[in-house]
Design a protein around this motif. Structure first.
Motif, PDB file in Angstrom:
ATOM      1  N   GLN A 111       0.845  -1.186   0.000  1.00 43.46           N
ATOM      2  CA  GLN A 111       0.000   0.000   0.000  1.00 43.46           C
ATOM      3  C   GLN A 111       0.887   1.244   0.000  1.00 43.46           C
ATOM      4  O   GLN A 111       2.032   1.216   0.468  1.00 43.46           O
ATOM      5  CB  GLN A 111      -0.959  -0.002   1.182  1.00 43.46           C
ATOM      6  CG  GLN A 111      -0.348  -0.258   2.529  1.00 43.46           C
ATOM      7  CD  GLN A 111      -1.414  -0.551   3.581  1.00 43.46           C
ATOM      8  OE1 GLN A 111      -2.610  -0.538   3.332  1.00 43.46           O
ATOM      9  NE2 GLN A 111      -0.969  -0.799   4.796  1.00 43.46           N
ATOM     10  N   VAL A 112       0.324   2.325  -0.529  1.00 43.19           N
ATOM     11  CA  VAL A 112       1.106   3.528  -0.782  1.00 43.19           C
ATOM     12  C   VAL A 112       0.675   4.673   0.136  1.00 43.19           C
ATOM     13  O   VAL A 112       1.511   5.307   0.788  1.00 43.19           O
ATOM     14  CB  VAL A 112       0.974   3.943  -2.263  1.00 43.19           C
ATOM     15  CG1 VAL A 112       1.728   5.247  -2.538  1.00 43.19           C
ATOM     16  CG2 VAL A 112       1.497   2.825  -3.176  1.00 43.19           C
ATOM     17  N   MET A 113      -0.631   4.978   0.171  1.00 48.44           N
ATOM     18  CA  MET A 113      -1.144   6.062   1.009  1.00 48.44           C
ATOM     19  C   MET A 113      -2.651   5.869   1.132  1.00 48.44           C
ATOM     20  O   MET A 113      -3.212   4.909   0.600  1.00 48.44           O
ATOM     21  CB  MET A 113      -0.808   7.432   0.418  1.00 48.44           C
ATOM     22  CG  MET A 113      -1.451   7.735  -0.917  1.00 48.44           C
ATOM     23  SD  MET A 113      -1.146   9.450  -1.488  1.00 48.44           S
ATOM     24  CE  MET A 113      -2.024  10.413  -0.255  1.00 48.44           C
ATOM     25  N   ARG A 114      -3.304   6.827   1.836  1.00 44.25           N
ATOM     26  CA  ARG A 114      -4.759   6.745   1.996  1.00 44.25           C
ATOM     27  C   ARG A 114      -5.380   8.130   1.808  1.00 44.25           C
ATOM     28  O   ARG A 114      -4.787   9.148   2.193  1.00 44.25           O
ATOM     29  CB  ARG A 114      -5.115   6.206   3.374  1.00 44.25           C
ATOM     30  CG  ARG A 114      -6.592   5.765   3.503  1.00 44.25           C
ATOM     31  CD  ARG A 114      -6.861   5.197   4.876  1.00 44.25           C
ATOM     32  NE  ARG A 114      -6.982   6.237   5.898  1.00 44.25           N
ATOM     33  CZ  ARG A 114      -6.951   5.995   7.212  1.00 44.25           C
ATOM     34  NH1 ARG A 114      -6.790   4.755   7.652  1.00 44.25           N
ATOM     35  NH2 ARG A 114      -7.071   6.983   8.079  1.00 44.25           N
ATOM     36  N   PHE A 115      -6.561   8.140   1.222  1.00 46.05           N
ATOM     37  CA  PHE A 115      -7.375   9.349   1.093  1.00 46.05           C
ATOM     38  C   PHE A 115      -8.606   9.188   1.976  1.00 46.05           C
ATOM     39  O   PHE A 115      -9.340   8.198   1.866  1.00 46.05           O
ATOM     40  CB  PHE A 115      -7.806   9.567  -0.356  1.00 46.05           C
ATOM     41  CG  PHE A 115      -6.667   9.680  -1.325  1.00 46.05           C
ATOM     42  CD1 PHE A 115      -6.011  10.889  -1.509  1.00 46.05           C
ATOM     43  CD2 PHE A 115      -6.228   8.578  -2.053  1.00 46.05           C
ATOM     44  CE1 PHE A 115      -4.956  10.999  -2.407  1.00 46.05           C
ATOM     45  CE2 PHE A 115      -5.181   8.673  -2.952  1.00 46.05           C
ATOM     46  CZ  PHE A 115      -4.539   9.886  -3.126  1.00 46.05           C
ATOM     47  N   ASP A 116      -8.833  10.140   2.861  1.00 47.10           N
ATOM     48  CA  ASP A 116     -10.016  10.125   3.730  1.00 47.10           C
ATOM     49  C   ASP A 116     -11.023  11.137   3.193  1.00 47.10           C
ATOM     50  O   ASP A 116     -10.724  12.339   3.080  1.00 47.10           O
ATOM     51  CB  ASP A 116      -9.632  10.482   5.169  1.00 47.10           C
ATOM     52  CG  ASP A 116      -8.848   9.358   5.848  1.00 47.10           C
ATOM     53  OD1 ASP A 116      -8.676   8.296   5.224  1.00 47.10           O
ATOM     54  OD2 ASP A 116      -8.410   9.566   6.992  1.00 47.10           O
ATOM     55  N   ILE A 117     -12.216  10.651   2.858  1.00 46.61           N
ATOM     56  CA  ILE A 117     -13.216  11.476   2.194  1.00 46.61           C
ATOM     57  C   ILE A 117     -14.030  12.232   3.239  1.00 46.61           C
ATOM     58  O   ILE A 117     -14.646  11.629   4.121  1.00 46.61           O
ATOM     59  CB  ILE A 117     -14.157  10.624   1.319  1.00 46.61           C
ATOM     60  CG1 ILE A 117     -13.355   9.614   0.489  1.00 46.61           C
ATOM     61  CG2 ILE A 117     -15.004  11.531   0.430  1.00 46.61           C
ATOM     62  CD1 ILE A 117     -12.339  10.232  -0.420  1.00 46.61           C
ATOM     63  N   ALA A 118     -14.040  13.552   3.132  1.00 48.65           N
ATOM     64  CA  ALA A 118     -14.761  14.392   4.085  1.00 48.65           C
ATOM     65  C   ALA A 118     -16.261  14.330   3.822  1.00 48.65           C
ATOM     66  O   ALA A 118     -16.723  13.845   2.779  1.00 48.65           O
ATOM     67  CB  ALA A 118     -14.270  15.830   3.984  1.00 48.65           C
ATOM     68  N   SER A 119     -17.025  14.831   4.771  1.00 52.03           N
ATOM     69  CA  SER A 119     -18.476  14.880   4.622  1.00 52.03           C
ATOM     70  C   SER A 119     -18.870  16.082   3.767  1.00 52.03           C
ATOM     71  O   SER A 119     -18.041  16.948   3.465  1.00 52.03           O
ATOM     72  CB  SER A 119     -19.151  14.967   5.986  1.00 52.03           C
ATOM     73  OG  SER A 119     -18.722  16.130   6.670  1.00 52.03           O
ATOM     74  N   GLY A 120     -20.138  16.139   3.400  1.00 46.38           N
ATOM     75  CA  GLY A 120     -20.632  17.249   2.608  1.00 46.38           C
ATOM     76  C   GLY A 120     -20.539  16.964   1.125  1.00 46.38           C
ATOM     77  O   GLY A 120     -19.874  16.020   0.670  1.00 46.38           O
ATOM     78  N   SER A 121     -21.216  17.822   0.367  1.00 49.40           N
ATOM     79  CA  SER A 121     -21.227  17.689  -1.094  1.00 49.40           C
ATOM     80  C   SER A 121     -21.025  19.070  -1.714  1.00 49.40           C
ATOM     81  O   SER A 121     -21.971  19.689  -2.232  1.00 49.40           O
ATOM     82  CB  SER A 121     -22.546  17.078  -1.571  1.00 49.40           C
ATOM     83  OG  SER A 121     -22.723  15.772  -1.050  1.00 49.40           O
TER      84      SER A 121
END
Length: 527
Positions: A376-386
């Motif tokens: 694995q390389v890294m991680r993206f954490d998806i924020a709330s909202g649109s």
């Protein structure tokens, strides 16, 4: 295995059985695909992944500007960095950081970069992907001597000529600069993701491993008119594997830690693989994203490791990685992928639409060519909202006129192989000043690369277009303008290019840096 035995065996390593028989302790996916290298296991305790926020390299401000030119100053210097938590890593750096500062240039506007060498050893700077006059291209013997005065021409010649790597200085006259060298880049080229790194003959692998690498981005009007993500949603990602000693220092299998003899110890001469994946100098970082499109400028700055990148989980419908650019800039139209294979020195610009994920989703960027800590390389954490997204990926990005191979004046063959002579091109170990080709400026040529092992092949000066692989269709990631092509075992790749603008001596070489240091380079001279 001894060096001679290993090289002879390397010529036959075309499959898993041969790799196992030759005694290579390779990772499983590497073995299955004939990938090179040996893992150098860290002695320092490895941190848990996804604890460090993704750093973004700072953008360097010009020292001065004029109507036509931006001038920058960079000091090459030693620095102690905290890469692994709680430990200090002594690095060779551009401006005190790893990666070095990002330079941002404009197509059609000259950039001048003055490099001052305050390291303890000579250096060379190559702008990888730059359409550059020969005097500023970073020829491997065009050295910047240390400002401390510890090197003279005799010592440099002795160090470069002392190794068992196969290259020979013979009677080559070196171009030596005392402490400082000025590089001039006209940037008569398209917008693209470039990078700069050390290119000293025999020592490139060690220097890049120790930290001498940074981004150089080029913009133009065509790119700026497109509704692509910009600002803090346009992120350069330098992916590089490293290994660490118990005290946190970079661990590298030097043949001579005093740097008087180039090369690595026998078990690692086919490439050094680290067990820590760094992105922009941070181990397995995490980055919080909005539910918006992001442009990621992917660079494989590893010495020898190839990656197969994939998002996990995939968004509904797949095709998460929308490729918009390659080494030489924008593609004609976007191409969507579930996975991307990226060899050392290759770059891919991709757009990821994180609005396809639910808020709170944690998306890992995987390396399917890795095992254990390198999977694995890294991680993206998806924020709330649109939030409202005012970007898109147009169906048409740019015009990429195809070069006509029927107009090629000549076809040249270059065979990359391992033998008793070392890592060679056309059976010849590198010798500065000996040209394997002399193309004429304005002339279109076909260059055919063949191999008995795995080599990422890099061409200086001009970008090229891939014509075929083993006389068949090109790969899904071969489109657009390239300067590095991933050459797999027992494969023939044909490329077409046209040499333009600058007469002089340039390089063709393998970008597995251990192969490069052990003589898998060649000169060619435009005239």
């Amino acid at each position: 295995m001894r060096r001679r035995t290993l090289l002879t065996a390397g010529g036959a390593l075309l499959g898993t059985g041969a790799l196992t028989a030759a005694g290579w302790p390779l990772l499983s996916d590497y073995a299955r695909e004939g990938r090179p290298g040996k893992v150098l296991t860290s002695k320092a305790p490895l941190p848990a992944p996804f604890r460090t926020p993704l750093p973004v390299p700072r953008v360097l401000r010009p020292t001065s500007t004029s109507a036509t030119t931006d001038t920058y100053d960079i000091t090459q210097q030693h620095a102690e960095l905290e890469i692994l938590p709680g430990l200090r890593t002594k690095a060779w750096t551009y401006g005190g950081t790893f990666p070095g500062p990002t330079i941002v240039s404009r197509s059609g506007r000259r950039t001048v970069v003055r490099h001052r060498n305050e390291l303890d050893h000579p250096s060379v700077v190559h702008l990888h992907g730059g359409h550059t006059p020969a005097a500023s291209d970073g020829y491997p013997t065009s050295l910047i001597l240390p400002a401390n005065g510890t090197y003279d021409a005799q010592r440099v010649h002795q160090d470069m000529n002392s190794g068992p790597h196969g290259a020979s200085m013979a009677h080559h006259a070196m171009d030596l600069a005392e402490a400082t060298r000025t590089y001039t880049y006209p940037f008569d080229q398209r917008a693209a993701t470039l990078w700069y790194h050390d290119h000293r003959m025999g020592y490139t692998g060690a220097a890049v491993w120790m930290g001498l690498a940074g981004f150089h981005l080029v913009h133009d009007d065509e790119e700026q008119r497109l509704p692509l993500p910009q600002g803090d949603r346009d992120i350069p990602l330098m992916i590089a594997d490293r290994s660490f000693a118990a005290d946190g220092s970079f661990q590298y299998p030097w043949l001579d830690p005093q740097l008087h003899t180039p090369g690595v110890t026998d078990p690692y001469m086919n490439g050094v693989l680290g067990d820590v994946i760094l992105v922009n100098g941070a181990p397995w970082p995490v980055h919080q994203t909005q539910r918006l499109r992001y442009r990621l400028r992917l660079l494989n700055a590893s010495n020898a490791r190839t990656y197969r990148l994939q998002l996990d989980p995939q968004p509904p419908g797949g095709n998460a990685l929308v490729q918009i650019g390659s080494d030489g800039g924008l593609l004609d139209s976007p191409r969507a992928h579930d996975t991307l294979d990226i060899a050392p020195a290759e770059r891919y610009d991709v757009v990821i639409d994180f609005s396809r994920y639910r808020p709170g989703t944690r998306v890992r960027l995987l390396n399917l060519h890795g095992d254990g800590s390198t999977a694995q390389v890294m991680r993206f954490d998806i924020a709330s909202g649109s939030p409202r997204d005012d970007t898109t990926v147009p169906d048409r990005l740019s015009t990429v006129p195809p070069l006509d191979p029927t107009r090629a004046a000549v076809t040249r063959d270059f065979h990359f192989t391992g033998s008793d002579a070392g890592w060679t091109i056309n059976g010849t170990a590198y010798q500065p000043g000996r040209a394997l080709a002399r193309p004429t400026l304005g002339q279109t040529e076909i260059w055919r690369f063949t191999t008995n092992f795995h080599h990422p092949v890099h061409l200086h000066l001009n970008h090229f277009q891939v014509l075929s692989r083993n006389n068949r269709e090109i790969g899904p990631q071969d489109h657009g303008w390239k300067d590095t092509v991933d050459l797999r075992p027992a494969e023939a790749v044909e490329v077409v290019t046209r040499f333009t603008d600058y007469a002089g001596t340039y390089m063709l070489h393998c970008h597995n840096l251990e192969h490069e240091d052990m003589a898998m380079m060649a000169d060619y001279t435009t005239q």
